[in-house]
Design an enzyme around this catalytic site. Structure first.
Site, PDB file in Angstrom:
ATOM      1  N   CYS A  95     -18.531 -43.897 -20.232  1.00 26.42           N
ATOM      2  CA  CYS A  95     -17.214 -44.501 -19.740  1.00 26.42           C
ATOM      3  C   CYS A  95     -16.677 -45.498 -20.377  1.00 26.42           C
ATOM      4  O   CYS A  95     -17.461 -46.500 -20.767  1.00 26.42           O
ATOM      5  CB  CYS A  95     -17.851 -44.944 -18.217  1.00 26.42           C
TER       6      CYS A  95
ATOM      7  N   LYS B 259       0.920  -1.201  -0.081  1.00 23.27           N
ATOM      8  CA  LYS B 259      -0.069  -0.221   0.181  1.00 23.27           C
ATOM      9  C   LYS B 259       0.874   1.128   0.020  1.00 23.27           C
ATOM     10  O   LYS B 259       0.655   2.026  -0.668  1.00 23.27           O
ATOM     11  CB  LYS B 259      -0.831   0.137   1.216  1.00 23.27           C
TER      12      LYS B 259
ATOM     13  N   GLU C  62      20.793 -12.915 -18.160  1.00 24.05           N
ATOM     14  CA  GLU C  62      19.874 -13.871 -18.502  1.00 24.05           C
ATOM     15  C   GLU C  62      18.367 -13.408 -18.172  1.00 24.05           C
ATOM     16  O   GLU C  62      18.086 -13.018 -16.942  1.00 24.05           O
ATOM     17  CB  GLU C  62      20.031 -15.282 -18.082  1.00 24.05           C
TER      18      GLU C  62
ATOM     19  N   LEU D  33      29.675 -20.591 -25.220  1.00 21.43           N
ATOM     20  CA  LEU D  33      30.332 -21.134 -24.426  1.00 21.43           C
ATOM     21  C   LEU D  33      30.839 -22.537 -24.819  1.00 21.43           C
ATOM     22  O   LEU D  33      29.908 -23.381 -25.516  1.00 21.43           O
ATOM     23  CB  LEU D  33      29.960 -21.125 -23.269  1.00 21.43           C
TER      24      LEU D  33
ATOM     25  N   ASP E   2       2.264   1.670  -3.301  1.00 21.73           N
ATOM     26  CA  ASP E   2       1.546   2.310  -4.378  1.00 21.73           C
ATOM     27  C   ASP E   2       1.079   3.815  -4.142  1.00 21.73           C
ATOM     28  O   ASP E   2       1.279   4.516  -4.893  1.00 21.73           O
ATOM     29  CB  ASP E   2       0.090   1.708  -4.222  1.00 21.73           C
TER      30      ASP E   2
ATOM     31  N   CYS F 223     -19.429 -49.650 -11.732  1.00 20.12           N
ATOM     32  CA  CYS F 223     -18.342 -49.356 -12.455  1.00 20.12           C
ATOM     33  C   CYS F 223     -16.784 -50.252 -12.140  1.00 20.12           C
ATOM     34  O   CYS F 223     -16.445 -49.640 -10.894  1.00 20.12           O
ATOM     35  CB  CYS F 223     -18.042 -48.030 -12.932  1.00 20.12           C
TER      36      CYS F 223
ATOM     37  N   LYS G 283      23.852 -22.326 -15.150  1.00 24.43           N
ATOM     38  CA  LYS G 283      23.671 -22.149 -16.706  1.00 24.43           C
ATOM     39  C   LYS G 283      22.381 -21.919 -16.775  1.00 24.43           C
ATOM     40  O   LYS G 283      21.402 -22.824 -17.059  1.00 24.43           O
ATOM     41  CB  LYS G 283      24.121 -23.107 -17.517  1.00 24.43           C
TER      42      LYS G 283
HETATM   43  S1  IVH Z   1      29.046 -16.536 -19.103  1.00 22.89           S
HETATM   44  C1  IVH Z   1      31.876 -15.318 -22.893  1.00 22.89           C
HETATM   45  N1  IVH Z   1      27.549 -17.231 -17.354  1.00 22.89           N
HETATM   46  O1  IVH Z   1      24.839 -19.892 -22.044  1.00 22.89           O
HETATM   47  C2  IVH Z   1      30.850 -16.207 -22.295  1.00 22.89           C
HETATM   48  N2  IVH Z   1      26.875 -17.650 -19.559  1.00 22.89           N
HETATM   49  O2  IVH Z   1      26.201 -21.586 -24.190  1.00 22.89           O
HETATM   50  C3  IVH Z   1      30.215 -15.574 -21.326  1.00 22.89           C
HETATM   51  N3  IVH Z   1      24.582 -18.672 -19.665  1.00 22.89           N
HETATM   52  O3  IVH Z   1      24.210 -17.803 -24.610  1.00 22.89           O
HETATM   53  C4  IVH Z   1      28.841 -16.272 -20.821  1.00 22.89           C
HETATM   54  N4  IVH Z   1      24.390 -18.892 -17.624  1.00 22.89           N
HETATM   55  O4  IVH Z   1      22.910 -17.623 -22.317  1.00 22.89           O
HETATM   56  C5  IVH Z   1      27.617 -17.033 -18.773  1.00 22.89           C
HETATM   57  N5  IVH Z   1      26.225 -17.870 -15.547  1.00 22.89           N
HETATM   58  C6  IVH Z   1      26.386 -17.930 -16.971  1.00 22.89           C
HETATM   59  C7  IVH Z   1      25.320 -18.310 -17.895  1.00 22.89           C
HETATM   60  C8  IVH Z   1      25.516 -18.310 -19.003  1.00 22.89           C
HETATM   61  C9  IVH Z   1      23.649 -19.138 -18.941  1.00 22.89           C
HETATM   62  C10 IVH Z   1      24.329 -18.827 -21.275  1.00 22.89           C
HETATM   63  C11 IVH Z   1      24.424 -17.811 -22.032  1.00 22.89           C
HETATM   64  C12 IVH Z   1      24.945 -18.179 -23.280  1.00 22.89           C
HETATM   65  C13 IVH Z   1      24.967 -19.670 -23.185  1.00 22.89           C
HETATM   66  C14 IVH Z   1      26.293 -20.238 -23.936  1.00 22.89           C
END
Ligand code: IVH
Length: 654
Positions: free
Chosen positions: A395, A33, A166, A81, A36, A417, A111
């Site tokens: 059924c 609240k 991300e 990566l 807001d 049934c 990741k």
């Molecule tokens: S570091 C130069 N850290 O993984 C590399 N990437 O296959 C910098 N990703 O497209 C990236 N989690 O979307 C990094 N903790 C993380 C990550 C991450 C997800 C993704 C990113 C990238 C994909 C690579």
């Protein structure tokens, strides 16, 4: 006017601070609240004066709907990566680095399986946000990204900086959205983020409650970090959301143990991840290791096997449950999901089929979760031979005309049934009900066909001689079953209620009923009014209970049970109702330093609490020992109070 400007500036700062505490730190400092009030005051002053700061929270959702995304050239390419799919592969990479640069520390991060974004800040203000695209050219999604509450619009650092991370949609948000929306169905978390950000109308993005987890800084003006640990702290200090999960270690065993642990627990995470990223911590060493044209040599993605896969629906069959409710079950082209072969998946009801647009011979997304049978998330692709699923009218077991009740279909042939009769017996014998060992699906089929077993009371009339006549029933097996039936006669009240199989009454409700009505005589006369005042019992559940007890068919069955010697045990609740743990639900995980699991359970129960095996919103405390399992992570996710043994024991003295 100067006065108004000052007021606006103060309000912007205030609302941004509230929002940071709420969204990034997850620790609100004011009520919704008060938030807001401040927000709308700011909006009003901005309208009145036309003085709008670029980092004003009112600017998160713009009105501009564009017809095309502008291209964005990344000044520093966002490389991909390199991947490892096994521990030996990872070890090889690790050892190659250690050989050249001994004694390095590595960091381990989630990741994230979302949409990679790059954010540019100048003079402390967010000026651009773009998708990765092909790493060199992405799309400008500034207006969309501004709507993400965990993206700061302004940061303390005033020079030029690019932050990467991300865009994600929490799985809980995805479920919430799908439960509420009936037009658009978001099939999985990754598609949902991509679709929400790569959407020309920022209002749509805003409505999806996305989040942004920051993990990298590809460019920063006049500033150097020594390590990833420092870089992460810098992100935190600059108000970005970073994941709590972050391990830094120079021990390979810790890296591989972490991988195994996260792999086991990831089904319970609220974030979709598809692996872990292992990075060399030292930035100087990173620069010496360098890059290939496609990826850095100083980082590696350890990929997990996907929890979300696709498969073809070959058929849909309708299962009739103990209450007559029909549940559609999809028969799939067998598919591996993270080590398990999946052949079937649930589709909750008819509405679900329509909403998810599932057809026979269509490709669907599946997600494995803790449930035994995975869920179909939605349609991935249709083919020429795809055909509509037909809504059954009769059924599939007994041919009775089905009835529509809300979103479900019901077979009303309660007493005739075979599917319903069998399911009721299976439920009655199940572990949390009467716990009659040896009577599961196949045995019930056999007893139904050969011994004409129709209702649960008849179990208590079975004789060893009758069982011995059956195929594959040796003396010992028959004796065990009869003993188990005999043993079940003394039954706790809550288990007995659950065993009756009343519609909509699960274990939790059975417990609540036992506690509130104290004995069977009271329960069987319960009125709707008495039932609905119990927390968590709504009108639908109350009606099912009243219907059950006023039905002569069931009345006859439970009266016979008592005639055959079933005896309800009532716990001495007096002592426990006043216990320190009265009404509290505990979950135990890991090995406690001094108490055994049984001892801890006894202490909890003697003091009025209950022990449950799964962590849910109903859990009050999770008692954690060494090497806790996934329940611990789940408790963290759900913000449930965690206790160690010492804290637990000290509560007894309070
Ligand atoms: S570091 C130069 N850290 O993984 C590399 N990437 O296959 C910098 N990703 O497209 C990236 N989690 O979307 C990094 N903790 C993380 C990550 C991450 C997800 C993704 C990113 C990238 C994909 C690579």
């Amino acid at each position: 006017m100067e006065n108004l400007k000052k007021q606006i500036e103060d309000l912007v700062e205030k609302v941004n601070l509230y929002s940071y505490h709420y969204h990034v730190l997850d620790k609100p400092i004011v009520s919704d609240k008060d938030y807001d009030i401040a927000y709308y005051k700011l909006l009003e002053l901005e309208k009145k004066t036309g003085y709008i700061l670029p980092n004003s929270p009112t600017q998160r959702v713009g009105d501009m709907v564009s017809n095309k995304f502008q291209k964005h050239n990344h000044e520093v390419p966002l490389l991909s990566l390199d991947k490892a799919q096994s521990i030996p592969e990872l070890k090889e990479w690790y050892e190659k680095i250690i050989d050249e640069y001994p004694n390095q520390t590595f960091t381990v991060e989630y990741k994230f399986d979302g949409l990679r974004l790059a954010l540019i800040y100048e003079n402390g203000l967010l000026v651009n946000a773009s998708t990765r695209g092909n790493g060199y050219i992405g799309e400008d999604v500034t207006a969309q990204v501004k709507t993400i509450r965990t993206v700061p619009l302004s940061i303390p650092f005033k020079k030029r900086i690019i932050v990467e991370g991300e865009g994600i949609m929490l799985l809980s948000e995805l479920n919430k959205f799908n439960e509420q929306s009936h037009d658009v169905l978001l099939k999985n978390a990754r598609n949902a983020v991509a679709g929400s950000i790569r959407n020309l109308d920022p209002k749509i993005t805003a409505s999806r409650n996305l989040d942004f987890f920051a993990y990298g800084i590809p460019y920063i003006e006049d500033f150097n970090f020594k390590t990833q640990v420092e870089l992460r702290q810098f992100l935190i200090d600059n108000k970005f959301l970073v994941s709590d999960f972050f391990v830094s270690t120079n021990n390979f065993n810790i890296i591989s143990d972490t991988i195994k642990k996260v792999d086991n627990e990831r089904e319970n995470l609220d974030i979709l991840i598809d692996g872990l990223v292992i990075k060399v911590n030292d930035i100087n060493i990173r620069n010496q290791l360098g890059w290939t044209i496609r990826f850095p040599k100083w980082a590696l993605a350890y990929k997990f096997e996907a929890l979300e896969v696709t498969s073809v629906v070959k058929n849909v069959i309708w299962q009739v449950g103990r209450t007559g409710k029909l549940t559609p079950l999809a028969i799939l082209e067998p598919v591996e999901i993270a080590g398990a072969t999946v052949k079937r998946a649930t589709l909750n009801n008819w509405d679900d089929i329509i909403r998810k647009q599932v057809k026979i011979n269509s490709l669907v997304f599946l997600r494995r979760s803790n449930e035994v049978i995975p869920e179909i998330l939605g349609l991935a692709q249709e083919f020429e031979n795809s055909k509509e699923i037909i809504k059954p009218e009769y059924c599939p077991c007994c041919g009775t005309k089905l009835e529509n009740r809300g979103v479900h279909l019901f077979c009303t042939n309660e007493t005739g049934c075979a599917a319903q009769l069998k399911e009721r017996i299976i439920h009655f014998c199940s572990r949390n009900a009467m716990n009659i060992e040896g009577i599961r699906d196949k045995t019930v089929d056999l007893f139904f066909d050969k011994l004409k077993l129709r209702t649960v009371d008849q179990l208590y009339n079975l004789t060893k001689e009758q069982l011995k006549e059956l195929e594959k029933f040796k003396d010992k097996k028959s004796k065990n079953i009869i003993n188990s039936i005999e043993k079940s006669k003394n039954i706790e009240f809550e288990r007995f209620i659950y065993a009756l199989g009343i519609g909509n009454v699960g274990i939790k409700t059975a417990k609540d009923l036992a506690k509130n009505f104290k004995n069977f005589e009271n329960l069987k006369c319960a009125t709707i009014e008495q039932l609905v005042i119990i927390e968590d019992i709504g009108e639908i559940v109350a009606q099912s209970i009243v219907d059950y007890f006023s039905n002569d068919y069931y009345k006859n069955i439970y009266n016979k049970l008592f005639e055959y010697g079933v005896n309800i045990i009532y716990k001495d609740k007096n002592k426990q109702d006043n216990g320190v743990f009265a009404d509290k639900v505990f979950v135990l995980t890991g090995t406690l330093p001094t108490l055994s699991r049984n001892e801890a359970t006894k202490i909890i129960e003697d003091n009025g609490g209950t022990v449950s095996s799964t962590v849910s919103k109903m859990t009050d405390f999770v008692l954690v020992g060494e090497e806790p399992g996934s329940k611990y992570q789940k408790a963290l996710n759900l913000n449930i109070k965690i206790l160690n043994e010492a804290e637990f024991l000290s509560m007894l003295n309070d």
